[in-house]
Design a protein around this motif. Structure first.
Motif, short mmCIF file in Angstrom:
data_model
loop_
_atom_site.label_atom_id
_atom_site.label_comp_id
_atom_site.label_asym_id
_atom_site.label_seq_id
_atom_site.Cartn_x
_atom_site.Cartn_y
_atom_site.Cartn_z
N SER A 373 -0.73 -67.15 -44.49
CA SER A 373 -1.19 -68.44 -44.97
C SER A 373 -0.12 -68.98 -45.93
N PRO A 374 -0.12 -70.26 -46.22
CA PRO A 374 1.03 -70.87 -46.92
C PRO A 374 1.33 -70.33 -48.31
N ASN A 375 0.30 -69.97 -49.09
CA ASN A 375 0.52 -69.65 -50.49
C ASN A 375 0.19 -68.20 -50.81
N ILE A 376 1.02 -67.61 -51.66
CA ILE A 376 0.75 -66.27 -52.19
C ILE A 376 0.44 -66.42 -53.67
N GLN A 377 -0.81 -66.16 -54.03
CA GLN A 377 -1.22 -66.34 -55.42
C GLN A 377 -0.94 -65.10 -56.29
N ALA A 378 -0.83 -63.93 -55.67
CA ALA A 378 -0.58 -62.71 -56.44
C ALA A 378 0.08 -61.67 -55.56
N LEU A 379 0.99 -60.87 -56.16
CA LEU A 379 1.64 -59.74 -55.49
C LEU A 379 1.51 -58.51 -56.37
N ASN A 380 1.08 -57.39 -55.78
CA ASN A 380 0.99 -56.12 -56.50
C ASN A 380 1.57 -55.00 -55.65
N TYR A 381 2.49 -54.23 -56.22
CA TYR A 381 3.06 -53.08 -55.51
C TYR A 381 2.26 -51.83 -55.85
N SER A 382 1.97 -51.03 -54.81
CA SER A 382 1.25 -49.78 -55.00
C SER A 382 2.18 -48.61 -54.71
N PRO A 383 2.62 -47.87 -55.74
CA PRO A 383 3.48 -46.71 -55.50
C PRO A 383 2.75 -45.56 -54.82
N VAL A 384 1.41 -45.63 -54.75
CA VAL A 384 0.64 -44.58 -54.09
C VAL A 384 0.98 -44.50 -52.62
N ASP A 385 1.09 -45.68 -51.96
CA ASP A 385 1.36 -45.71 -50.52
C ASP A 385 2.51 -46.65 -50.16
N GLN A 386 3.28 -47.08 -51.16
CA GLN A 386 4.43 -47.98 -50.96
C GLN A 386 4.02 -49.25 -50.21
N MET A 387 2.87 -49.81 -50.60
CA MET A 387 2.38 -51.04 -49.99
C MET A 387 2.46 -52.18 -51.01
N LEU A 388 2.74 -53.37 -50.49
CA LEU A 388 2.76 -54.57 -51.30
C LEU A 388 1.53 -55.38 -50.95
N HIS A 389 0.62 -55.54 -51.92
CA HIS A 389 -0.65 -56.22 -51.69
C HIS A 389 -0.54 -57.67 -52.14
N ALA A 390 -0.84 -58.59 -51.22
CA ALA A 390 -0.75 -60.03 -51.50
C ALA A 390 -2.12 -60.67 -51.37
#
Length: 404
Positions: A373-390
């Motif tokens: 979708s056009p906008n990313i309101q937040a980004l969080n990196y998880s070192p537990v599983d090397q995932m970037l949550h948007a």
């Protein structure tokens, strides 16, 4: 005339009396169809009964989540296959063959260098605090879901706790801006990714305050959970709040004088700014960070480490040369600050990095994120599983981060 009628009636009576009685007949029914499978029906009923008693609600949730994930993944695989089909060169080598050739050529070159006693360039040192921390690429999305409230609450954040409490290693958290896309007063918890996808929240909401907004409630979407506590921009303050999910206690960390807040130092792109994104909280393997800007820094990004304690304290601070309103989001990974910018409605670029170990900046990262979708309101990196949550326009999306 009367005599004629009488004769006809008498004749009819005579014929009726002389007619033989109706004989009974029987027919033999021969059907080409198979007999109804009563025994198979009995077995199916028995199996259904066993399933109802053996399959638990948890297994049902996992299966439904798996099916949903497969449905999303099949569409992505279809697109990937189409790309490969377009790259088919007929009689020439295909894509996979080219990888084989590349590997073979690399091995020949290494052998030549060794034979000629040439000095091979040393391996690039790790960028940050992790042994393998050079970010190579971001792939995916791996997860894409509207969650429990499809189409509602455009602003928010979600992710995993990098240092979870015992027994909560698989939990996910969600914070939605439930009031005017600006404020929130609770954290919503899910016992697994499957539960989050299909919207089964256990234990549910943990309230910071009964009303919204109010003192110490959440302002802005850029929040993180670390060590069983939520870190966020305190309502109407240039400060970081920490809410302990167990004790319900709130402690505050005052930021330096001149810190911009109340939507005066937002993330932006050419078309719009994201309101109340003055403070961005981030986590990585080393803990919690806060990204902000001040009047003294003329709107450039400032990065500070949040040191744990009662109350938490502001640790080492780094100043950058990238203007905050030219950035759409930031996140931390292995002690490195990354910044993104808006390319178009379908693409975001990780264009900038700041290494807290070496103090070096790079403006040419060039890693692109495929947006759902056009906008990313937040980004969080998880070192537990090397995932970037948007968190993207009320949708939850996650990407795999590849390090070298």
């Amino acid at each position: 005339m009367k005599l004629c009628v009488m004769v006809q009636l008498c004749a009819l009576l005579t014929l009726t009396q002389e007619a033989p009685g109706r004989e009974k007949c029987a027919c033999e029914l021969s059907s080409r169809e198979k007999l109804f499978p009563h025994e198979k029906l009995r077995i199916v009923k028995a199996n259904a009964s066993d399933c109802n008693s053996n399959i638990t609600p948890q297994k049902t949730v996992e299966l439904e989540s798996l099916l949903l994930g497969l449905e999303r993944r099949l569409a992505q695989l279809h697109k990937d296959v189409q790309v490969l089909e377009k790259e088919d060169d007929g009689e020439l080598y295909g894509v996979l063959s080219l990888y084989v050739i590349e590997n073979e050529m690399t091995e020949k070159l290494l052998k030549c260098n060794k034979d000629l006693n040439t000095t091979v360039a040393p391996t690039e040192p790790p960028q940050g605090t992790c042994p393998r921390s050079r970010l190579l690429n971001v792939t995916g999305p791996r997860v894409y879901t509207a969650g429990e409230y499809p189409g509602s609450y455009s602003y928010g954040a979600w992710g995993r706790d990098p240092r979870p409490e015992q027994g909560k290693e698989s939990w996910y958290w969600l914070v939605m801006m439930t009031s005017n896309n600006r404020y929130a007063h609770y954290v919503r918890l899910y016992s697994s990714l499957s539960a989050l996808i299909i919207g089964v929240s256990v234990p549910g909401n943990i309230q910071i305050h009964s009303s919204n907004p109010a003192t110490n409630t959440i302002q802005g979407p850029n929040n993180v959970l670390y060590g069983g506590a939520l870190y966020y921009n305190c309502y109407n303050q240039d400060a970081v709040c920490r809410f302990n999910l167990t004790t319900k206690a709130v402690t505050t960390l005052q930021l330096p004088k001149g810190t911009r807040y109340n939507s005066k130092g937002n993330f932006c792109h050419l078309e719009e700014c994201y309101p109340y994104t003055d403070l961005d909280l981030a986590t990585d393997d080393s803990g919690v960070w806060v990204i902000y800007t001040t009047n003294q820094d003329y709107g450039n990004l400032v990065l500070s480490k949040v040191e744990e304690g009662e109350p938490p304290k502001l640790g080492q601070t780094w100043r950058t040369s990238v203007y905050k309103q030219a950035v759409t989001n930031t996140f931390m990974a292995c002690g490195v600050l990354y910044a993104t910018r808006y390319i178009n409605r379908g693409m975001e670029e990780i264009f900038y990095s700041f290494n807290t170990v070496t103090g070096t900046e790079r403006f040419n990262i060039g890693i692109f994120i495929n947006k759902m979708s056009p906008n990313i309101q937040a980004l969080n990196y998880s070192p537990v599983d090397q995932m970037l949550h948007a968190y993207c326009d009320s949708n939850m999306v996650s990407y795999k981060m590849l390090f070298g």
